[in-house]
Every structure is written in C-alpha cells, then in structure tokens.
Motif scaffolding. Structure first.
Motif, PDB file in Angstrom:
ATOM      1  N   LEU A   1     -64.282 -16.207 -51.883  1.00  0.00           N
ATOM      2  CA  LEU A   1     -63.640 -15.167 -52.711  1.00  0.00           C
ATOM      3  C   LEU A   1     -62.783 -15.472 -53.791  1.00  0.00           C
ATOM      4  O   LEU A   1     -62.214 -14.576 -54.379  1.00  0.00           O
ATOM      5  N   SER A   2     -62.511 -16.542 -53.725  1.00  0.00           N
ATOM      6  CA  SER A   2     -61.378 -17.304 -55.023  1.00  0.00           C
ATOM      7  C   SER A   2     -61.886 -16.998 -56.315  1.00  0.00           C
ATOM      8  O   SER A   2     -63.044 -17.229 -56.574  1.00  0.00           O
ATOM      9  N   ASP A   3     -60.810 -16.814 -57.246  1.00  0.00           N
ATOM     10  CA  ASP A   3     -61.201 -16.489 -58.338  1.00  0.00           C
ATOM     11  C   ASP A   3     -60.683 -17.883 -59.400  1.00  0.00           C
ATOM     12  O   ASP A   3     -59.530 -17.739 -59.600  1.00  0.00           O
ATOM     13  N   PHE A   4     -61.498 -18.632 -59.684  1.00  0.00           N
ATOM     14  CA  PHE A   4     -61.179 -19.726 -60.480  1.00  0.00           C
ATOM     15  C   PHE A   4     -61.478 -19.641 -62.164  1.00  0.00           C
ATOM     16  O   PHE A   4     -61.568 -20.458 -62.808  1.00  0.00           O
ATOM     17  N   SER A   5     -61.438 -18.308 -62.305  1.00  0.00           N
ATOM     18  CA  SER A   5     -61.738 -18.164 -64.050  1.00  0.00           C
ATOM     19  C   SER A   5     -60.870 -18.588 -64.859  1.00  0.00           C
ATOM     20  O   SER A   5     -59.635 -18.761 -64.653  1.00  0.00           O
ATOM     21  N   TYR A   6     -61.286 -19.415 -66.083  1.00  0.00           N
ATOM     22  CA  TYR A   6     -60.437 -20.204 -66.899  1.00  0.00           C
ATOM     23  C   TYR A   6     -59.710 -20.984 -66.394  1.00  0.00           C
ATOM     24  O   TYR A   6     -58.790 -21.444 -67.019  1.00  0.00           O
ATOM     25  N   CYS A   7     -60.058 -21.608 -65.116  1.00  0.00           N
ATOM     26  CA  CYS A   7     -59.253 -22.570 -64.792  1.00  0.00           C
ATOM     27  C   CYS A   7     -59.435 -24.072 -65.347  1.00  0.00           C
ATOM     28  O   CYS A   7     -60.777 -24.116 -65.588  1.00  0.00           O
ATOM     29  N   ASN A   8     -58.689 -25.142 -65.357  1.00  0.00           N
ATOM     30  CA  ASN A   8     -59.113 -26.453 -65.792  1.00  0.00           C
ATOM     31  C   ASN A   8     -59.272 -27.126 -64.431  1.00  0.00           C
ATOM     32  O   ASN A   8     -58.319 -27.269 -63.656  1.00  0.00           O
ATOM     33  N   LEU A   9     -60.629 -27.360 -64.024  1.00  0.00           N
ATOM     34  CA  LEU A   9     -60.962 -28.032 -62.664  1.00  0.00           C
ATOM     35  C   LEU A   9     -61.662 -29.396 -62.903  1.00  0.00           C
ATOM     36  O   LEU A   9     -62.403 -29.626 -62.096  1.00  0.00           O
ATOM     37  N   ARG A  10     -61.430 -29.928 -64.143  1.00  0.00           N
ATOM     38  CA  ARG A  10     -62.036 -31.139 -64.552  1.00  0.00           C
ATOM     39  C   ARG A  10     -61.373 -32.340 -63.391  1.00  0.00           C
ATOM     40  O   ARG A  10     -60.455 -32.282 -62.936  1.00  0.00           O
ATOM     41  N   GLY A  11     -62.501 -32.701 -62.720  1.00  0.00           N
ATOM     42  CA  GLY A  11     -62.388 -33.951 -61.890  1.00  0.00           C
ATOM     43  C   GLY A  11     -62.096 -33.384 -60.350  1.00  0.00           C
ATOM     44  O   GLY A  11     -61.863 -34.193 -59.629  1.00  0.00           O
ATOM     45  N   CYS A  12     -62.146 -32.090 -60.168  1.00  0.00           N
ATOM     46  CA  CYS A  12     -61.707 -31.709 -58.956  1.00  0.00           C
ATOM     47  C   CYS A  12     -62.851 -31.817 -57.938  1.00  0.00           C
ATOM     48  O   CYS A  12     -64.244 -32.125 -58.278  1.00  0.00           O
ATOM     49  N   LYS A  13     -62.678 -32.128 -56.613  1.00  0.00           N
ATOM     50  CA  LYS A  13     -63.459 -32.272 -55.603  1.00  0.00           C
ATOM     51  C   LYS A  13     -63.808 -31.185 -54.680  1.00  0.00           C
ATOM     52  O   LYS A  13     -62.546 -30.856 -53.970  1.00  0.00           O
TER      53      LYS A  13
ATOM     54  N   VAL B   1     -66.218 -31.288 -52.399  1.00  0.00           N
ATOM     55  CA  VAL B   1     -67.232 -31.708 -51.644  1.00  0.00           C
ATOM     56  C   VAL B   1     -67.265 -31.025 -50.052  1.00  0.00           C
ATOM     57  O   VAL B   1     -66.305 -30.941 -49.466  1.00  0.00           O
ATOM     58  N   GLY B   2     -68.405 -30.231 -49.822  1.00  0.00           N
ATOM     59  CA  GLY B   2     -68.552 -29.760 -48.537  1.00  0.00           C
ATOM     60  C   GLY B   2     -67.689 -28.413 -48.363  1.00  0.00           C
ATOM     61  O   GLY B   2     -67.530 -27.884 -47.189  1.00  0.00           O
ATOM     62  N   ALA B   3     -67.184 -27.982 -49.365  1.00  0.00           N
ATOM     63  CA  ALA B   3     -66.289 -26.667 -49.448  1.00  0.00           C
ATOM     64  C   ALA B   3     -67.005 -25.513 -49.226  1.00  0.00           C
ATOM     65  O   ALA B   3     -68.069 -25.540 -49.657  1.00  0.00           O
ATOM     66  N   ASP B   4     -66.403 -24.558 -48.758  1.00  0.00           N
ATOM     67  CA  ASP B   4     -67.129 -23.165 -48.697  1.00  0.00           C
ATOM     68  C   ASP B   4     -66.675 -22.268 -49.809  1.00  0.00           C
ATOM     69  O   ASP B   4     -65.478 -21.908 -49.598  1.00  0.00           O
ATOM     70  N   LEU B   5     -67.457 -22.114 -50.872  1.00  0.00           N
ATOM     71  CA  LEU B   5     -66.943 -21.385 -52.081  1.00  0.00           C
ATOM     72  C   LEU B   5     -67.873 -20.083 -52.036  1.00  0.00           C
ATOM     73  O   LEU B   5     -67.911 -19.598 -53.396  1.00  0.00           O
ATOM     74  N   SER B   6     -68.266 -19.572 -50.955  1.00  0.00           N
ATOM     75  CA  SER B   6     -68.883 -18.290 -51.039  1.00  0.00           C
ATOM     76  C   SER B   6     -68.340 -17.275 -51.649  1.00  0.00           C
ATOM     77  O   SER B   6     -67.030 -16.751 -51.739  1.00  0.00           O
ATOM     78  N   GLY B   7     -69.004 -16.658 -52.724  1.00  0.00           N
ATOM     79  CA  GLY B   7     -68.341 -15.461 -53.365  1.00  0.00           C
ATOM     80  C   GLY B   7     -67.365 -15.949 -54.590  1.00  0.00           C
ATOM     81  O   GLY B   7     -66.809 -14.923 -55.256  1.00  0.00           O
ATOM     82  N   CYS B   8     -67.195 -16.990 -54.929  1.00  0.00           N
ATOM     83  CA  CYS B   8     -66.162 -17.546 -55.611  1.00  0.00           C
ATOM     84  C   CYS B   8     -66.610 -17.138 -57.380  1.00  0.00           C
ATOM     85  O   CYS B   8     -67.760 -17.181 -57.477  1.00  0.00           O
ATOM     86  N   THR B   9     -65.728 -17.272 -58.059  1.00  0.00           N
ATOM     87  CA  THR B   9     -66.121 -16.913 -59.581  1.00  0.00           C
ATOM     88  C   THR B   9     -65.411 -18.060 -60.348  1.00  0.00           C
ATOM     89  O   THR B   9     -64.030 -18.279 -60.055  1.00  0.00           O
ATOM     90  N   PHE B  10     -66.120 -18.754 -61.093  1.00  0.00           N
ATOM     91  CA  PHE B  10     -65.616 -19.935 -62.136  1.00  0.00           C
ATOM     92  C   PHE B  10     -65.974 -19.511 -63.672  1.00  0.00           C
ATOM     93  O   PHE B  10     -66.406 -20.373 -64.284  1.00  0.00           O
ATOM     94  N   ARG B  11     -65.792 -18.172 -63.928  1.00  0.00           N
ATOM     95  CA  ARG B  11     -66.130 -17.746 -65.476  1.00  0.00           C
ATOM     96  C   ARG B  11     -65.099 -18.384 -66.416  1.00  0.00           C
ATOM     97  O   ARG B  11     -64.081 -18.433 -66.141  1.00  0.00           O
ATOM     98  N   GLY B  12     -65.831 -19.199 -67.247  1.00  0.00           N
ATOM     99  CA  GLY B  12     -65.038 -19.936 -68.271  1.00  0.00           C
ATOM    100  C   GLY B  12     -64.432 -21.054 -67.904  1.00  0.00           C
ATOM    101  O   GLY B  12     -63.577 -21.542 -68.554  1.00  0.00           O
ATOM    102  N   ALA B  13     -64.508 -21.534 -66.607  1.00  0.00           N
ATOM    103  CA  ALA B  13     -63.665 -22.688 -66.048  1.00  0.00           C
ATOM    104  C   ALA B  13     -64.312 -24.084 -66.581  1.00  0.00           C
ATOM    105  O   ALA B  13     -65.384 -24.196 -67.036  1.00  0.00           O
ATOM    106  N   ASN B  14     -63.533 -24.928 -66.695  1.00  0.00           N
ATOM    107  CA  ASN B  14     -63.761 -26.325 -67.362  1.00  0.00           C
ATOM    108  C   ASN B  14     -64.149 -26.898 -65.782  1.00  0.00           C
ATOM    109  O   ASN B  14     -63.199 -27.496 -65.094  1.00  0.00           O
TER     110      ASN B  14
END
Length: 108
Positions: free
Chosen positions: A18-30, A32-45
């Motif tokens: 349930l993390s909110d990564f909206s409008y975050c710069n996630l360029r090159g992030c890893k 791998v194998g993470a639990d991102l259930s219910g997360c939001t990446f609206r407008g994220a790079n």
C-alpha cells in the motif's frame, strides 16, 4: 513517499504494501521479489526499474506521466494491474502474469 527522489534505491525482497510512490523518481530502482501489493505509481518515473519476480497486484502504474521504458517486469505477478501510460517502449513483460490487467495506452 510521494514526489520523492529515490533513484537507484534497492527495494529487493521488501514488503512495501500500500505504499504511494506517486510522482517519485524511481529511475534504476530494484524491486526484485518485493511485495508491492496495492501500491500506486501514478506519474512515477520507472525508467530502468527492475520489478522482476515482484508481487504487484493490484497496482496502479502510470496514470499520467508514468514512464515504463525500459522497465523490467519479467515474471512479475501483476494480476489485476492498472497500467495506464503513454510511454511503454522496450518494457519487458516476459513471463509476467497479467490476468485481469487493464492496459490503457494513450497518446498525449
């Protein structure tokens, strides 16, 4: 975490439910194998991000300025994901589970 610059961070095997990564710069992030259930990446790079084998359902990716190139979603569990973006060039979905996913590409 909204609007944060997290470029290059390694979130492999993390539980970020349930993390909110909206409008975050996630360029090159890893993620791998993470639990991102219910997360939001609206407008994220998400350029060069690695979501291989991640659990990301349901999730909202894009919905605005989101960039999915060249993002790696290999073997990701993305059932019911909402992918709305205008930049999906070179994204890798090999082996990803996209059952019930909503894929909306638009030109803007």
């Amino acid at each position: 975490m909204r609007r944060s610059d997290l470029a290059g961070c390694d979130f492999s095997d993390a539980r970020l439910i349930l993390s909110d990564f909206s409008y975050c710069n996630l360029r090159g992030c890893k993620f791998v194998g993470a639990d991102l259930s219910g997360c939001t990446f609206r407008g994220a790079n998400l350029e060069d991000a690695d979501f291989s084998a991640a659990k990301i359902h349901p999730v909202k990716i894009g919905e605005g300025a989101g960039r999915l190139w060249p993002t790696n979603f290999q073997r990701a569990m993305m059932q019911g994901a909402n992918l709305r973006t205008n930049e999906v060039d070179d994204a890798i979905f090999r082996g990803a589970d996209l059952r019930r996913a909503r894929l909306s590409l638009f030109s803007g």
